[in-house]
Scaffold this active site. Sequence first.
Site, PDB file in Angstrom:
ATOM      1  N   LYS A  11      44.466  35.613  25.584  1.00  0.00           N
ATOM      2  CA  LYS A  11      43.298  36.115  24.856  1.00  0.00           C
ATOM      3  C   LYS A  11      43.729  36.802  23.558  1.00  0.00           C
ATOM      4  O   LYS A  11      44.924  37.068  23.352  1.00  0.00           O
ATOM      5  CB  LYS A  11      42.526  37.077  25.770  1.00  0.00           C
ATOM      6  N   TYR A  51      32.100  30.939  29.138  1.00  0.00           N
ATOM      7  CA  TYR A  51      31.715  32.085  29.959  1.00  0.00           C
ATOM      8  C   TYR A  51      30.273  31.989  30.466  1.00  0.00           C
ATOM      9  O   TYR A  51      29.657  33.014  30.778  1.00  0.00           O
ATOM     10  CB  TYR A  51      31.932  33.384  29.180  1.00  0.00           C
ATOM     11  N   PHE A  59      28.370  42.960  30.297  1.00  0.00           N
ATOM     12  CA  PHE A  59      29.586  42.828  29.504  1.00  0.00           C
ATOM     13  C   PHE A  59      29.676  41.502  28.752  1.00  0.00           C
ATOM     14  O   PHE A  59      30.655  41.251  28.050  1.00  0.00           O
ATOM     15  CB  PHE A  59      30.841  43.029  30.367  1.00  0.00           C
ATOM     16  N   ARG A  87      46.596  32.648  38.801  1.00  0.00           N
ATOM     17  CA  ARG A  87      45.759  33.848  38.991  1.00  0.00           C
ATOM     18  C   ARG A  87      46.542  34.946  39.706  1.00  0.00           C
ATOM     19  O   ARG A  87      46.334  36.137  39.454  1.00  0.00           O
ATOM     20  CB  ARG A  87      44.454  33.498  39.693  1.00  0.00           C
ATOM     21  N   THR A  93      41.393  41.596  37.746  1.00  0.00           N
ATOM     22  CA  THR A  93      40.706  41.646  36.443  1.00  0.00           C
ATOM     23  C   THR A  93      40.973  42.916  35.637  1.00  0.00           C
ATOM     24  O   THR A  93      41.208  42.859  34.432  1.00  0.00           O
ATOM     25  CB  THR A  93      39.185  41.475  36.662  1.00  0.00           C
ATOM     26  N   ARG A 104      48.779  41.279  33.890  1.00  0.00           N
ATOM     27  CA  ARG A 104      47.840  42.359  33.553  1.00  0.00           C
ATOM     28  C   ARG A 104      48.376  43.719  33.986  1.00  0.00           C
ATOM     29  O   ARG A 104      48.197  44.714  33.289  1.00  0.00           O
ATOM     30  CB  ARG A 104      46.482  42.072  34.198  1.00  0.00           C
ATOM     31  N   ASN A 118      42.168  42.104  28.903  1.00  0.00           N
ATOM     32  CA  ASN A 118      43.100  41.920  30.011  1.00  0.00           C
ATOM     33  C   ASN A 118      44.027  40.722  29.811  1.00  0.00           C
ATOM     34  O   ASN A 118      44.520  40.137  30.768  1.00  0.00           O
ATOM     35  CB  ASN A 118      42.340  41.849  31.338  1.00  0.00           C
ATOM     36  N   HIS A 121      43.262  34.560  30.657  1.00  0.00           N
ATOM     37  CA  HIS A 121      42.237  33.927  31.485  1.00  0.00           C
ATOM     38  C   HIS A 121      42.919  32.818  32.272  1.00  0.00           C
ATOM     39  O   HIS A 121      43.788  32.129  31.740  1.00  0.00           O
ATOM     40  CB  HIS A 121      41.145  33.305  30.608  1.00  0.00           C
ATOM     41  N   GLU A 132      36.624  23.667  32.069  1.00  0.00           N
ATOM     42  CA  GLU A 132      37.209  24.485  30.999  1.00  0.00           C
ATOM     43  C   GLU A 132      38.245  23.691  30.185  1.00  0.00           C
ATOM     44  O   GLU A 132      38.339  23.860  28.969  1.00  0.00           O
ATOM     45  CB  GLU A 132      37.848  25.742  31.607  1.00  0.00           C
TER      46      GLU A 132
HETATM   47  P1  IDP Z   1      38.693  37.097  35.671  1.00  0.00           P
HETATM   48  O1  IDP Z   1      39.105  36.899  34.220  1.00  0.00           O
HETATM   49  O2  IDP Z   1      39.672  37.970  36.398  1.00  0.00           O
HETATM   50  O3  IDP Z   1      38.388  35.808  36.389  1.00  0.00           O
HETATM   51  P2  IDP Z   1      35.792  37.538  35.550  1.00  0.00           P
HETATM   52  O4  IDP Z   1      35.036  38.344  36.554  1.00  0.00           O
HETATM   53  O5  IDP Z   1      35.636  36.047  35.586  1.00  0.00           O
HETATM   54  O6  IDP Z   1      37.337  37.957  35.639  1.00  0.00           O
HETATM   55  O7  IDP Z   1      35.348  38.077  34.112  1.00  0.00           O
HETATM   56  C1  IDP Z   1      35.670  37.371  32.941  1.00  0.00           C
HETATM   57  C2  IDP Z   1      36.174  38.361  31.918  1.00  0.00           C
HETATM   58  O8  IDP Z   1      35.135  39.250  31.532  1.00  0.00           O
HETATM   59  C3  IDP Z   1      37.298  39.269  32.412  1.00  0.00           C
HETATM   60  O9  IDP Z   1      38.571  38.667  32.336  1.00  0.00           O
HETATM   61  C4  IDP Z   1      37.161  40.446  31.469  1.00  0.00           C
HETATM   62  O10 IDP Z   1      37.749  40.162  30.196  1.00  0.00           O
HETATM   63  C5  IDP Z   1      35.662  40.543  31.294  1.00  0.00           C
HETATM   64  N1  IDP Z   1      35.042  41.441  32.271  1.00  0.00           N
HETATM   65  C6  IDP Z   1      34.846  41.224  33.590  1.00  0.00           C
HETATM   66  N2  IDP Z   1      34.224  42.261  34.181  1.00  0.00           N
HETATM   67  C7  IDP Z   1      34.003  43.160  33.204  1.00  0.00           C
HETATM   68  C8  IDP Z   1      33.390  44.467  33.178  1.00  0.00           C
HETATM   69  O11 IDP Z   1      32.933  44.987  34.192  1.00  0.00           O
HETATM   70  N3  IDP Z   1      33.371  45.100  31.969  1.00  0.00           N
HETATM   71  C9  IDP Z   1      33.876  44.529  30.834  1.00  0.00           C
HETATM   72  N4  IDP Z   1      34.463  43.317  30.821  1.00  0.00           N
HETATM   73  C10 IDP Z   1      34.536  42.634  31.983  1.00  0.00           C
HETATM   74 MG    MG Z   2      36.837  34.410  35.940  1.00  0.00          MG
END
Ligand code: IDP
Ligand code: MG
Length: 138
Positions: A11, A51, A59, A87, A93, A104, A118, A121, A132
């Site tokens: 990212k 997304y 968010f 993963r 996350t 991370r 973070n 992805h 994707e």
């Molecule tokens: P992942 O990347 O671990 O699969 P997801 O739940 O799919 O996590 O969320 C996608 C992305 O959205 C996360 O990697 C993070 O950058 C952002 N994100 C997820 N949850 C939150 C939140 O509660 N606040 C702000 N950003 C979030």
């Molecule tokens: Mg995800």
Amino acid sequence: MATEETLILIKPDGVARGLTGEILGRIERKGYVLADMKLVQPDRALLERHYAEHAGKPFFEPLIEFMLSGPSVAVRATGNRVIEGFRSLAGTTEPTTAAPGTIRGDLGRDWGLKVQQNLVHGSDSPESAAQELEIWFG
Ligand code: IDP
Ligand code: MG
């Protein structure tokens, strides 16, 4: 050996912090193959597709803005169970609580921003990987 492929993104925070080599190195040292790779400045339409599952969440808009803030590195990685394996390398996350030893957990933290920066992805299923990879590589 059954081979799988996944979409990995470094990212904008990972690219801006100069962590591309470190992150790619971890993927390679794990034994996955970097089958295709490019630096991409995505547009909003691409990110809204990527997304789509998060549309409407609080968010979502800050996440899109963050992902528009600079280029990402998109990687097609292959290997047996690479979806699950990457993963696991990435960690959970939230970078503050992601396990040490993960990308991370070792390299990320809470910067006090609204969006979780973070670093990476990784697709979460064969179906999302196919979708994707199509979005980022066509
Ligand atoms: P992942 O990347 O671990 O699969 P997801 O739940 O799919 O996590 O969320 C996608 C992305 O959205 C996360 O990697 C993070 O950058 C952002 N994100 C997820 N949850 C939150 C939140 O509660 N606040 C702000 N950003 C979030
Ligand atoms: Mg995800």
